[in-house]
Design a protein around this motif. Sequence first.
Motif, mmCIF file in Angstrom:
data_model
loop_
_atom_site.group_PDB
_atom_site.id
_atom_site.type_symbol
_atom_site.label_atom_id
_atom_site.label_comp_id
_atom_site.label_asym_id
_atom_site.label_seq_id
_atom_site.Cartn_x
_atom_site.Cartn_y
_atom_site.Cartn_z
ATOM 1 N N ARG A 1 19.864 56.727 -4.397
ATOM 2 C CA ARG A 1 19.768 57.534 -5.615
ATOM 3 C C ARG A 1 19.928 56.587 -6.802
ATOM 4 N N THR B 1 11.327 72.590 -9.596
ATOM 5 C CA THR B 1 11.785 72.834 -8.225
ATOM 6 C C THR B 1 12.521 71.624 -7.637
ATOM 7 N N SER B 2 12.474 70.476 -8.320
ATOM 8 C CA SER B 2 13.167 69.271 -7.840
ATOM 9 C C SER B 2 14.627 69.213 -8.273
ATOM 10 N N LEU B 3 15.064 70.160 -9.096
ATOM 11 C CA LEU B 3 16.463 70.191 -9.514
ATOM 12 C C LEU B 3 17.325 70.725 -8.383
ATOM 13 N N ASN B 4 18.461 70.070 -8.134
ATOM 14 C CA ASN B 4 19.408 70.596 -7.153
ATOM 15 C C ASN B 4 19.990 71.904 -7.688
ATOM 16 N N HIS B 5 20.280 72.819 -6.808
ATOM 17 C CA HIS B 5 20.771 74.144 -7.215
ATOM 18 C C HIS B 5 22.138 74.082 -7.881
ATOM 19 N N SER B 6 22.904 73.045 -7.608
ATOM 20 C CA SER B 6 24.257 72.939 -8.157
ATOM 21 C C SER B 6 24.280 72.340 -9.564
ATOM 22 N N THR B 7 23.115 72.027 -10.110
ATOM 23 C CA THR B 7 23.050 71.391 -11.424
ATOM 24 C C THR B 7 22.581 72.410 -12.469
ATOM 25 N N PHE C 1 18.845 60.820 -9.346
ATOM 26 C CA PHE C 1 17.747 61.354 -8.547
ATOM 27 C C PHE C 1 17.305 60.364 -7.486
ATOM 28 N N LYS D 1 15.417 65.806 -5.870
ATOM 29 C CA LYS D 1 16.866 66.018 -5.711
ATOM 30 C C LYS D 1 17.623 65.560 -6.963
ATOM 31 N N ASP E 1 20.101 65.667 -10.151
ATOM 32 C CA ASP E 1 21.377 66.208 -10.622
ATOM 33 C C ASP E 1 21.592 65.727 -12.059
#
Length: 83
Positions: A6, A37-43, A57, A79, A81
Amino acid sequence: MNDVKRIKGKIIKVHPDGYGFIISEEMKFIKFFFHWTSLNHSTKKFNELKSGMKVEFIPVLNEEIVTDDEKKKGPHAIKIDVI
């Protein structure tokens, strides 16, 4: 997938249609495309992103040539953040 590196970068453009671009000091002279859609859900959510935000990333550098009906894929970020 644990050996995937990363890197850190900075958002330089966010487009209202759901995509943007990131640059990184670790991989100079490359502009990474990203899709919401490349963003992590926790961000953060896409509509909260702004130019200048720092991110982390996974860089993907595939440069495949495809038919005229398909878009050419270049450097892109996955991915993501916000940090």
